[in-house]
Scaffold this active site. Structure first.
Site, short mmCIF file in Angstrom:
data_model
loop_
_atom_site.label_atom_id
_atom_site.label_comp_id
_atom_site.label_asym_id
_atom_site.label_seq_id
_atom_site.Cartn_x
_atom_site.Cartn_y
_atom_site.Cartn_z
CB VAL A 91 13.85 9.23 -1.74
CG1 VAL A 91 13.33 7.81 -1.93
CG2 VAL A 91 13.23 10.17 -2.76
CG ASP A 150 0.41 -6.33 -1.67
OD1 ASP A 150 1.64 -6.19 -1.47
OD2 ASP A 150 -0.38 -6.67 -0.78
#
Length: 525
Positions: free
Chosen positions: A151, A254
């Site tokens: 990650v 978003d």
């Protein structure tokens, strides 16, 4: 135009084999990306969804390694490709590739480049938009439990996406940076497709933002930069003087969309039957677009110890320049002779402008409702916002309802070490059932020999953590120097002998040999 599988095979290293599965939905009317200005109707918009997955075969069992969801929005004057989610399961290590081989970035770049080429319409600007936010898992629940999943942190993820988008940028010509470009230069630029990338990282100034640009940006000329730290307002919206709430697109899930929705609570109430107030459509706290981006740095998504990057890649088709604003684009059409010449030298995917193409066999049963007259702009030059070229569709085309059902299944399954195979099988079988197909997807085998050699060289050279120029060597004693010289003169070679237990990489780039000029001779005693 080449198939997605063929394009990917050309960039993957030789011998790398994956199964590519591309699902798309039929275009349906959606909410407008930009809020309508006071007294103006919302712009007719159509949206279709794409989901790309890549999997590998390990011990005769298929294991998904990567997934990306993309939404394509079409209006009369703009095509927007929005990267909604992208995630890996952490099982890429089963391919046993060198660490420097970024298979996931190659897949992401090829897929976005394929969609951008397929969805480019004559005379219509296209933008690839995404936001980079570091998170443990986006698409595959339980994948973070895999110890092999790597990650990236916030800065690393922003740089990763910039490197993934940069090759698409380099496929197009640079744009004019100045409005006062000579007419001759405008004609030349308008005959080719051009592109510029824009990046905003809230809480970072323009000097800090430059650190996220790919290394290729350093070689770009200063008067025609390819990467900019700004928001492409004039290229995306037709009226820059509209209220700030109308200037920023609203994508699902978003961070900036959530901020826009929160600010809309400040809008003054409008009573029916009464004229609009002077401050209609304007927030009380945020007065300008610059202030909006400044306030974004204080939002939880951008201030919780992690940076978030907003990226736009604006691609101008032949006949349209970067200096041409959306306002003038909607008012004046490009020159016919320039556009025709550009289309001859840069052919676009075959399509019928404002009409419907024949659907592929697997999507023949899906009803498509054409836009009604009330859904189209009411002006003299009506351009149908509906666009659905056959090239660019998925291996399987589903209705919007079936597509959402598929994505719900993907998000509900688990992709840890114990469930990854079963979850992959459930996803493949469900789509096959929804599409009424026995098998679907395509095998891709990499054929890029140059990429393999370069990636292998990079992987071996990564072991050289410290460069030799940074090491200060101590002076040798007289006896040591004399012994070295005598040995070299006797053998006639200045190569250092290699122990039998040492392994030499094929490229040989990781072996550093000292030449004779670096050895200081001393008189024998």
């Amino acid at each position: 135009m080449e198939d997605l599988a063929d394009l990917l095979a050309k960039v993957l290293p030789t011998g790398v084999e994956i199964t590519l599965r591309h699902v798309s939905s039929t275009p349906t009317p959606s909410d407008a990306l930009f809020a309508a200005a006071p007294g103006q109707p919302a712009e007719p918009t159509f949206c279709e969804n794409h989901f790309l997955s890549a999997s590998i075969d390990s011990k005769d069992e298929e294991t998904i390694i990567f997934g990306m969801e993309v939404m394509v929005y079409n209006t009369a004057h703009l095509t927007t490709i929005f990267v909604s989610k992208a995630d890996s399961t952490g099982f890429l290590h089963l391919l046993q590739l060198p660490r420097k081989v970024s298979i996931l970035r190659l897949i992401s770049n090829t897929f976005l480049s394929f969609l951008a080429r397929a969805r480019q319409r004559p005379g219509v600007r296209l933008v690839v938009s995404l936001f980079a936010r570091a998170q443990d898992q986006y698409l595959f629940p339980g994948s973070i439990e895999n110890a092999e999943k790597h990650v990236l942190d916030d800065r690393g993820l922003i740089k990763w996406w910039c490197r993934a988008v940069d090759p698409i940028l380099r496929e197009h010509e640079p744009e004019s940076a100045l409005q006062e470009t000579k007419a001759s230069d405008q004609t030349v630029e308008a005959s080719k497709a051009s592109a510029t990338a824009y990046l905003i990282v809230p809480s970072c100034d323009r000097f800090e933002t430059r650190n996220f640009f790919p290394s290729t940006a350093k070689a770009d000329p200063q008067d025609r930069p390819r990467w900019l730290n700004s928001y492409p307002l004039k290229q995306l919206y037709h009226d820059p003087s509209a209220p700030p709430r109308c200037l920023v697109p609203r994508f699902p899930d978003d961070p900036k969309t959530r901020f826009l929705v929160d600010l809309d609570d400040e809008l003054p109430e409008v009573e029916e039957g009464k004229p609009a107030l002077p401050d209609a459509g304007r927030w009380r706290s945020v007065k300008s677009l610059d202030q909006f981006w400044e306030m974004m740095s204080f939002r939880q998504e951008c201030s919780a110890g992690r940076l978030v990057g907003f990226l736009w890649l604006v691609i101008n088709p032949p006949g349209l320049m970067n200096s041409t604003s959306m306002e003038s684009q909607k008012r004046v059409s490009p020159e016919k002779d320039v556009l025709l010449h550009a289309q001859e030298s840069n052919p676009l995917p075959q399509r019928t402008r404002g009409s419907f193409l024949e659907e592929p066999a697997q999507a023949a049963a899906i009803p498509i409702a054409p836009p009604t007259s009330s859904e189209l702009p009411q002006n003299e030059e009506v351009i149908n916002p509906f666009d659905w070229p056959e090239v660019g569709r998925g291996n399987v085309v589903l209705s919007e309802a079936d597509y959402k059902k598929m994505m719900d299944t993907v998000l509900d399954n688990f992709y840890d070490e114990n469930e990854i195979v079963a979850s992959t099988k459930a996803y493949v079988e469900q789509v096959a059932g929804l599409a009424d197909q026995l098998t679907w997807g395509k095998k891709v085998v990499g054929i890029n020999t140059e990429s393999s050699a370069v990636q292998s060289t990079d992987a071996t050279s990564a072991n050289n953590i410290i460069d030799l120029g940074l090491i200060r060597k101590r002076k040798k004693s007289l006896g040591e120097a004399a012994a070295i010289i005598e040995s070299q003169e006797t053998s006639g070679s200045f190569d250092t002998p290699t122990p039998a237990s040492a392994s030499i990489p094929e490229s040989g780039s990781a072996v550093n040999v000292l030449s004779a000029g670096l050895v200081r001779k001393k008189k024998k005693t």
